[in-house]
Enzyme design. Structure first.
Site, PDB file in Angstrom:
ATOM      1  N   GLU A 190      37.535  41.930  39.168  1.00  0.00           N
ATOM      2  CA  GLU A 190      38.544  42.840  39.733  1.00  0.00           C
ATOM      3  C   GLU A 190      38.823  44.034  38.833  1.00  0.00           C
ATOM      4  O   GLU A 190      39.734  44.810  39.103  1.00  0.00           O
ATOM      5  CB  GLU A 190      39.835  42.067  40.033  1.00  0.00           C
ATOM      6  CG  GLU A 190      39.660  41.071  41.183  1.00  0.00           C
ATOM      7  CD  GLU A 190      40.854  40.132  41.343  1.00  0.00           C
ATOM      8  OE1 GLU A 190      41.549  39.885  40.335  1.00  0.00           O
ATOM      9  OE2 GLU A 190      41.077  39.634  42.462  1.00  0.00           O
ATOM     10  N   TRP A 236      40.724  32.035  46.952  1.00  0.00           N
ATOM     11  CA  TRP A 236      39.342  31.522  46.945  1.00  0.00           C
ATOM     12  C   TRP A 236      39.121  30.565  45.785  1.00  0.00           C
ATOM     13  O   TRP A 236      38.119  29.859  45.736  1.00  0.00           O
ATOM     14  CB  TRP A 236      38.310  32.654  46.966  1.00  0.00           C
ATOM     15  CG  TRP A 236      38.168  33.446  45.693  1.00  0.00           C
ATOM     16  CD1 TRP A 236      39.103  34.270  45.160  1.00  0.00           C
ATOM     17  CD2 TRP A 236      37.035  33.488  44.811  1.00  0.00           C
ATOM     18  NE1 TRP A 236      38.624  34.839  44.004  1.00  0.00           N
ATOM     19  CE2 TRP A 236      37.359  34.386  43.767  1.00  0.00           C
ATOM     20  CE3 TRP A 236      35.791  32.875  44.806  1.00  0.00           C
ATOM     21  CZ2 TRP A 236      36.477  34.678  42.717  1.00  0.00           C
ATOM     22  CZ3 TRP A 236      34.914  33.177  43.754  1.00  0.00           C
ATOM     23  CH2 TRP A 236      35.258  34.061  42.722  1.00  0.00           C
ATOM     24  N   ASP A 237      40.075  30.514  44.858  1.00  0.00           N
ATOM     25  CA  ASP A 237      40.056  29.517  43.788  1.00  0.00           C
ATOM     26  C   ASP A 237      39.794  28.119  44.349  1.00  0.00           C
ATOM     27  O   ASP A 237      39.113  27.298  43.730  1.00  0.00           O
ATOM     28  CB  ASP A 237      41.419  29.462  43.093  1.00  0.00           C
ATOM     29  CG  ASP A 237      41.872  30.784  42.526  1.00  0.00           C
ATOM     30  OD1 ASP A 237      41.396  31.834  42.982  1.00  0.00           O
ATOM     31  OD2 ASP A 237      42.727  30.763  41.631  1.00  0.00           O
ATOM     32  N   LYS A 257      36.074  41.418  34.012  1.00  0.00           N
ATOM     33  CA  LYS A 257      37.205  40.492  33.943  1.00  0.00           C
ATOM     34  C   LYS A 257      36.742  39.037  34.018  1.00  0.00           C
ATOM     35  O   LYS A 257      37.206  38.183  33.280  1.00  0.00           O
ATOM     36  CB  LYS A 257      38.142  40.793  35.110  1.00  0.00           C
ATOM     37  CG  LYS A 257      39.418  39.991  35.107  1.00  0.00           C
ATOM     38  CD  LYS A 257      40.245  40.320  36.362  1.00  0.00           C
ATOM     39  CE  LYS A 257      41.523  39.520  36.441  1.00  0.00           C
ATOM     40  NZ  LYS A 257      42.125  39.582  37.780  1.00  0.00           N
ATOM     41  N   GLN A 258      35.873  38.753  34.948  1.00  0.00           N
ATOM     42  CA  GLN A 258      35.386  37.389  35.100  1.00  0.00           C
ATOM     43  C   GLN A 258      33.997  37.453  35.722  1.00  0.00           C
ATOM     44  O   GLN A 258      33.604  38.476  36.264  1.00  0.00           O
ATOM     45  CB  GLN A 258      36.320  36.574  35.981  1.00  0.00           C
ATOM     46  CG  GLN A 258      36.333  36.965  37.446  1.00  0.00           C
ATOM     47  CD  GLN A 258      37.333  36.145  38.255  1.00  0.00           C
ATOM     48  OE1 GLN A 258      38.472  36.541  38.446  1.00  0.00           O
ATOM     49  NE2 GLN A 258      36.906  35.003  38.740  1.00  0.00           N
TER      50      GLN A 258
END
Lengths: 773, 773
Positions: free
Chosen positions: B494, B363-364, B605-606
Site C-alpha cells: 500500500e 483479506w487478512d 510496505k509488505q
C-alpha cells in the site's frame, strides 16, 4: 440550467420574485469592493431560502480538518473564508407584523444588479397578512471609493394605511459558516456599544491552536438616518443588545402614500489594517466621514468609479444580448473581487459571493486571473498578485521542508490563505505540484506584458530560485531510461492521480529551470541586487545550475511516435481510447461514475497537455498544436469551469470557429444560467477570467509579441461585432472586430504600434485605424 | 518496545502493578470465546488509564463516515465493532471509601492470563487512604463451552479491619466507542429489570438510515452469589437503575482475615441468535442453567475445552522461553477470536481486544488466517470462513454495480461487516482489488488442504464465477501493447497507489480465471449442481469463458529482462532503487516521510511480487524466487504486521536462515513487547496467524503436496528444538524438529503418509517416526 434572469446589456434583473431561486439570485447579485462584500441578501428578515453571507477580505479561520485516514504531511487546518457580521439588517414591524417576503403577498418585485453603476436595487409591494400594503425600494452598494464601507437606502411607503412602525436597524455577528467542518462558530464577541442611531460590534476570531495563524478582529459600525419629506427625523432609538448582536429600534409613524427613507451607513474595519485598540475609534471616524459625505455623494462617487473601470475593461458584443450580459457580468465580478490595492489579498474561488472551497488562493490566480488584470487594470494590480507569492516564499520553503525537501526548495501550496497549505487530499496537496510552475510562469507573463523587467531584481528571482530548487529535487534520475523523470504527480487534469511523467508538469518544470537560468543572467547583468539574492538564498550557483542544466538536457517527455503527440503521462496509451461522443449518457462522469472508473478512463477534466501548449505556444508549430488538439479535445469532458477557455483560444488559433464558439458558450453564462446547479453556493469567480480570455485571447487573438500587442481576431458568426478595451503599458486601446474590418482606437495620447495578423500597424494618439480582414 | 511482561511458557504475567501500561496489559489479557469477549479490565472501579471494552460478536453499528472530499462510489457508512454492555463490574465501598487502585497503595499485584486454562486471574493487596488493607483475588473467564456467558470469582479479605462493606454488582450499558467518528453513542435502552441478586439490561443499536443495516438487540443478564466460609449468604440487595445501567447493591460484613467470595455469572444474548421477544426469557434460562452448574464446574469445563484446543494446535519451542510465550500467545488469541461455529462471524483485526480499524473482515482472513484454522481446527471452522464470503456474494455483486460493473461481476469489499464495503479511501476501497483474488485463492487453498472438493459444487463455483467476471471486465485491451492490461490498482504494497499493471494483481487475476475454468470442468463432471449454477448465475459459458481464455493467453506482465525479475508495476524501474540500509535513520517511513515521498520511493510496505510467488510457489523455480527475493526484500520496510511472515517462509525455502529468523523475531512478540507502540488499542489478531505461519510453514516447511502433508524443516540456531501439532484431514500429527532429526508422531489411529524433504514417509496410527536431517 435556469433561465429566469432578464437579458439586459448592463443589468442583472430578477423580474418577479423567484423564492425557489433566491439563493442563486443572492449569489448573482453579490456586491463587493475588494475589501468587503456580501451576497445579495435582503435587508429585512426573510424566513425563506437564503444563504446570508457577509465577508471581509483577508479575515479567515483555520477550521479543523476532516479526513478519512490521516496521511503524513497533511496540513494542520483547512482555512475558511469567514462569514462575518451581517451589517445590512433593517427589520420592519407594523402592528406586530414583521415584513418577511416569505409570509406576504408580493407584487411588482424587481431586483436589479446595475453593473454599470455598481449598485443593487430592489423594489416591491408587499401585502402583509393583515392586508396592509407597503411599497419598498432599496438601493445598496459597497463603496469602491471608501472601500471599508457600504451604504443602503431603504424606502418605505404605506399604500393603504397609516400606522406606527418599528424599525430595527442591526449589526448581527451571531453568524456561522455553512461549510464549517464540525458545526462550530468561529467568532467571539469583544465589544459592543450603541448610541443614538449608531451601533458598533467588535468580533474576534476564536484562538487557533496553530501559532502561525493570527486571530483577527473586525469592528463593524453603523449609523442611520430617517427622512420623511426630505427632512431628517429625530426619532427616539432603543438599544438592543444580544450575544454578538447589537441594534437600534426606532418607532416612527408611517403615513399612507408618504415615503420614509432610512439611510444606513456601515463600515467594516479589520485588524489587518488597524491595531486592535484603534479599531473602534477609527470605525467611528470613518463612519462620521461617510455620513457627512452623505448617501447621494457616495453614490455619485460609486458611479464615477465604476465608469472609470468600464472605460478600461468593457467588452461590447453586438447582436447577442445574452452574451453581452454574460461577459459584463464576469468582468464586473472580477473587478468587485480583487482591486489590487493590497498585496496581502488574492482572488478567492467564490470571492465575496459564498464560502465553498475555503482558502483564498489557487493556481487559478496565476494561470487564469492574471491575464485579465494585466489587460484591464493598472500595472500595480497584477504586480501585487505576484508580490503576494513573493511574500509567501518562506512559507513555501517550510511547506517543502514538511514534505522532505531542503536547501531552500519552495513548494507553493495548492490552496492557501497565508502561504501555508490548507488542502488535504494527498493526490492534490502533495502531487498536484504543477501549481509551482504556474507561479513562475506568472512572473514571465507579467514581465512580457508590462515590460517591468526590474521585477526580477526586486522580487522575482528569489521566487524562481526556490521553485527551481524544488523541481531539481523532485525530479529523479531513472537508470532504466537514462533520463530524468518525475514520478507520482497529478496534472491539471485531476481525473488522473499519482501518475508518472505528466508531460505538462515535466515541460513546465524544465521551462522553470531554463527561465530561472535566464533570469539569473539578466539580474547579474543589471548588477543591482544579485549579490544580495545569492546571499539571502544561499545559492550555490555553479553546483545548482549545473544540475539544472543537466536536467534540461536529459529530461524525459512521454511521446507517441505513431500519432506524433505528446503523451499526457506514462501509460496513457494503455487506456481504452474513446471520445466523449461514446459516453454521452454517462455525462457528467463526475456524477455518474465512481472515482476509480474516472481515473482509469481516458477522459480529461480540463486542458493538460493542451494547457502546456497554451502557455508555451511559441515552442510548437501549428501542426503540432493541431495534432494534439485533435487527439485530446475529443476526450475532454470539460468538467472544470477552467477548461473551456484554453480550448477556445486554441480552437480559434486553429481556425476551428465552431468549436471555439461551442466552448465559449459553455463558460459565458455558467453562473447566470446556473449550468452546474451550484450557483447557490456562490459564483465561479476565477473561471470568469477564463471567459474573458476566451473573448479577448480567443476571438480577439490578443498576444504580446516583441513588446507589442498582437491581434488575430475572428468574429463568431453568431455576433454582429464585438469590441474590447485593453490597457498595454502606457496605452489604452479599444479593439472593435466588425464583419469587414477591425477598428483599433488608441484611447491614449501617445502613439502605439500593434501587430494585426502579424503586420505592424502604427496608431497615433487618440486615433483609430481600420484594418480590413 | 516494552519489557515488563514476565516470560513464562503458558502465562502472560504482569508482576507488580504498571498503571502506566494498564491499557496495554488490558489488551494483552483480553478474554474471548468467539461469541463474546472483552479487554482485561478491572472488575472494580478504576479511575486511572483504562480502555473499557466489552464486545459481542456480530453486533455492530454503521457509524457516519468522515471524509475530506467525497468521491463517487464511496460507501455509505463506516462499520464499527460495538463496545457493548460492561458486565464485569463489581464495585467495593468500605465506610465511604471506594476501592480504586489508582487511589490506593497497591502491594503484591499480579495479573495473570493463563493461556493453558483460558482464565484471567488477578491478586493484590490494596491499602485504602484510611489505612484499611484488603486482599483481593479475582478469576474470570469467557466460557468456551457456554459461549454466551462468562463468570467471575471475586474474593475479598480484609487484612486489618472488620467492617460493613457495600458491593455494587452492575451491568453498565452507558458505554461509547473510543473510535466513534462524531462522538456519538450507539446504544438505546430497551428494557432493564432487576430482582434479588440479578439484573437484566436490553440495549438496541440506534436505528440507522441505511436500510441494509439491521438494528441489533443485546440482552445482558447477570446473577451473583456471595459466600463466606463456603456458605451462601442471603443478603439484602438494593436495586439501582440509571440510564442504560442497572445494578444490585449489597451490604455485608467483612471480617478481618476472613474471605468473602462473590461469584458473578453473566450472559450476553444477541438478536443475531434469538428473536427480540425471546432475548430476555432466554437470558434468564441461560443464567439459571449456568448458575445451577456453578462456577467450579464451569471452570473445569473451561480448562478441559482449552486442553483439547491445545492438543490440536500447540507449538513448543525449547530453549527460548520468550519465543515459546510469544507463539502460544498468538495461538491463544486466534482461538479466542474465532471458533468457526457461526458462518456469519469472521476475524476482526482487533478481535475482542479493541475497536480500532472498524469492520470485521479484511483479506487478512483469506490470506493469513485461513491456513492457521485449516491446520489447527476441525474442517468446519475453515469452511465457515469460506461460506461467510459465499453468503456475501450478492452484496459483492451490488458493490461491483455501484462501481460500474455489471452482469454478475462480484467485487468483495476491502472491509466489511455484512458484505457491504465500509472503508472509504479511494486508493484502497476502489483500487486494492487484489482482495477479490484472495477470496478465490482461499477456496483453492481450502480444497487443497482438506480434499473437500465438493465445496466447489455446493458454494465455491458461484463465488469464482462472480470474481472472474469482475476481472474480465476490469481488465482492458491495450491497443498500444496488443496485450490485456489492468490499470489503476493498489497492490498489497500500500506504499503504492493507483498503479498500472501491478504484477501480483495481474497474476492473481489470470490465476482466478484459470482456476474458475478448471472448477467449471470439475463441477460439470460431478454433474451435481452445474445446471443450477448456470441458471442462478445466468452464465453464458461460451461467450464468457472465451473472453477469459483470451485474457489468460494475452495478459501483460511487467518484467525486467535485465535483472530477470517480475516488476511490481509499470514504471517501477524509474524509481531511485535504494535499500532499507540506505535510509536507516528515516525509519519507520510511515512516521517520518510524507505520503508522496513514500509513494514515489521504491520502498515496499509488505510482500507484493513476493506475495504472488508465495501463493503460487509451484509456478516458479527456486532461482526465480531467489532473484525476486534478492531484489525486493532489501527494499521492504515491513511496516505492515502482515509482511514478515511471507518473507520468513521464503527465506527458509531459500536457505537464508538468518534472514528467516530475523523476520520471525519481528512478528513473534509484536504485541507482547508493544513493538509499534499501539498495543493499547488492541492486539493485531490477524497478524498473529502470520506468526504461526512463520513457524509452521516457514521453519517447519509445511505444505500440501499431492494430497499429502509435506515438511522441509529447519531449526533456528537460537532454539534447541521445536514442535508443532497440526491436523490434516482425519489425522493429527505432532512434528518435532530436533537438532539431529525430525520426529513425526501420528496422534491418530489411522496411518498416514507424509513427505519429508520430498521423500514419502509412512507412519502407522499412534506411532512416531524419526527422520535424521
Amino acid at each position: 440550467m435556469k433561465n429566469y434572469i432578464v437579458h439586459n446589456e448592463w443589468c442583472i434583473i430578477e423580474d418577479g420574485f423567484h423564492p425557489e431561486y433566491n439563493e442563486i439570485t443572492e449569489s448573482l447579485m453579490s456586491l463587493g469592493n475588494g475589501r468587503m462584500g456580501g451576497r445579495g441578501n435582503f435587508e429585512e428578515k426573510y424566513s425563506g431560502k437564503t444563504l446570508q453571507g457577509s465577508y471581509v477580505a483577508g479575515v479567515w479561520f483555520p477550521d479543523k480538518t476532516r479526513v478519512g485516514w490521516w496521511k503524513n504531511g497533511y496540513p494542520n487546518y483547512f482555512a475558511k473564508v469567514l462569514n462575518a457580521c451581517n451589517w445590512i439588517g433593517i427589520d420592519l414591524e407594523i402592528e406586530g407584523e414583521l415584513l418577511d417576503l416569505s409570509k406576504c403577498d408580493v407584487y411588482d418585485f424587481r431586483r436589479v444588479l446595475n453593473m454599470f453603476e455598481g449598485t443593487l436595487e430592489r423594489s416591491f409591494v408587499a401585502t402583509l397578512p393583515s392586508g396592509k400594503s407597503i411599497k419598498i425600494n432599496t438601493l445598496r452598494f459597497c463603496s469602491l471609493k471608501d472601500d471599508e464601507s457600504g451604504a443602503i437606502r431603504f424606502s418605505i411607503t404605506p399604500l393603504n394605511f397609516s400606522s406606527y412602525a418599528k424599525l430595527t436597524v442591526s449589526l448581527d455577528g451571531d453568524v456561522s459558516n455553512k461549510d464549517s467542518n464540525h458545526g462550530e462558530k468561529f467568532w467571539n464577541e469583544i465589544n459592543k456599544e450603541t448610541g443614538y442611531s449608531e451601533c458598533y460590534l467588535t468580533l474576534e476570531t476564536k484562538k487557533s491552536i496553530w501559532e502561525s495563524v493570527p486571530t483577527f478582529q473586525v469592528c463593524t459600525g453603523m449609523k442611520f438616518e430617517c427622512y420623511q419629506h426630505n427632512e431628517l427625523l429625530s426619532c427616539q432609538t432603543f438599544p438592543i443588545k444580544k450575544d454578538k448582536y447589537v441594534a437600534n429600534e426606532v418607532k416612527t409613524l408611517l403615513k399612507q402614500n408618504e415615503e420614509t427613507i432610512i439611510y444606513k451607513y456601515a463600515v467594516n474595519l479589520s485588524s489587518e489594517n488597524y491595531s486592535n485598540e484603534n479599531l473602534l475609534p477609527e470605525a467611528k471616524k470613518y463612519l462620521d466621514r461617510i455620513v457627512a459625505k452623505g448617501f447621494n455623494q457616495m453614490l455619485e462617487e460609486q458611479k464615477q468609479a465604476w465608469k472609470t473601470k468600464w472605460e478600461g475593461n468593457d467588452i461590447q458584443i453586438d447582436g447577442d444580448i445574452a452574451a453581452q450580459q454574460g461577459i459584463r457580468f464576469n468582468i464586473f465580478h472580477l473587478q468587485q473581487t480583487y482591486t489590487g490595492q493590497d498585496a496581502r489579498l488574492n482572488i478567492g474561488p467564490k470571492g465575496f459571493t459564498g464560502e465553498k472551497y475555503g482558502g483564498s488562493t489557487y493556481w487559478d490566480t496565476e494561470a487564469y486571473c492574471l491575464p485579465f488584470y494585466l489587460s484591464t487594470s493598472e500595472q500595480k494590480v497584477a504586480r501585487n498578485l505576484l508580490v503576494y507569492r513573493h511574500n509567501h516564499l518562506q512559507r513555501a520553503i517550510e511547506n517543502a521542508v514538511k514534505l522532505g525537501f531542503s536547501g531552500g526548495a519552495a513548494l507553493y501550496p495548492m490552496v492557501t490563505m497565508n502561504g501555508e497549505e490548507c488542502h488535504n487530499e494527498w493526490e492534490i496537496t502533495f502531487e498536484e505540484i504543477h501549481r509551482n510552475g504556474a507561479i513562475a510562469y506568472a512572473i514571465f507573463d507579467y514581465i512580457r506584458y508590462t515590460g517591468d523587467e526590474n521585477y526580477l531584481n526586486e522580487y522575482g528571482l528569489e521566487v524562481l530560485i526556490g521553485i527551481s530548487r524544488f523541481w531539481a529535487q523532485r525530479i529523479n534520475w531513472s537508470s532504466a531510461q537514462q533520463k530524468y523523470v518525475m514520478l507520482g504527480v497529478t496534472g491539471p487534469n485531476e481525473y488522473e492521480n499519482n501518475v508518472n511523467n505528466n508531460w505538462y508538469t515535466n515541460y513546465l518544470a524544465v521551462w522553470c529551470l531554463k527561465y530561472t537560468l535566464e533570469a539569473i543572467e539578466k539580474v547579474k547583468k543589471d548588477n543591482f541586487r544579485f549579490e544580495d539574492i545569492i546571499r539571502i538564498t544561499n545559492f550555490d550557483e555553479t553546483a545548482e545550475t549545473s544540475r539544472w542544466k543537466n536536467i534540461i538536457k536529459n529530461m524525459y517527455f512521454p511521446y507517441d511516435t505513431q500519432r506524433e503527440v505528446f503523451l499526457q503521462q506514462d501509460g496513457f496509451l494503455d487506456k481504452e481510447l474513446l471520445t466523449v461522443n461514446d459516453i454521452a449518457e454517462h455525462r457528467p462522469i463526475n456524477q455518474k461514475w465512481s472515482w476509480d472508473r474516472i481515473l482509469r478512463s481516458c477522459f480529461i477534466k480540463q486542458a493538460d497537455v493542451l494547457q502546456g501548449m497554451y502557455f508555451f505556444e511559441d515552442d510548437f508549430s501549428i501542426e503540432e498544436l493541431r495534432r494534439n488538439f485533435n487527439f485530446y479535445e475529443p476526450m475532454t469532458v470539460h468538467e472544470s469551469s477552467l477548461s473551456p477557455c484554453v480550448h477556445v483560444i486554441q480552437a480559434a488559433k486553429l481556425g476551428k470557429k465552431d468549436k471555439a464558439y461551442e466552448m465559449y458558450v459553455r463558460t459565458a453564462r455558467l453562473d447566470l444560467d446556473d449550468y452546474n446547479n451550484d450557483t447557490e453556493d456562490g459564483l465561479h469567480i476565477t473561471s470568469m477570467a477564463g471567459t474573458w480570455m476566451s473573448v479577448v485571447k480567443g476571438f480577439g487573438g490578443l498576444r504580446v509579441k516583441a513588446d507589442m500587442l498582437s491581434f488575430s481576431p475572428f468574429l463568431p458568426e453568431q455576433w454582429q461585432s464585438f469590441s474590447f478595451r485593453v490597457g498595454f503599458r502606457n496605452n489604452a486601446l479599444k479593439v472593435a472586430i466588425q464583419r469587414e474590418h477591425i477598428a483599433i482606437e488608441n484611447l491614449s495620447d501617445s502613439p502605439i504600434s500593434v501587430l494585426v495578423e502579424g503586420n505592424k500597424v502604427s496608431i497615433r494618439g487618440l486615433d483609430t485605424v481600420n484594418i480590413p480582414h
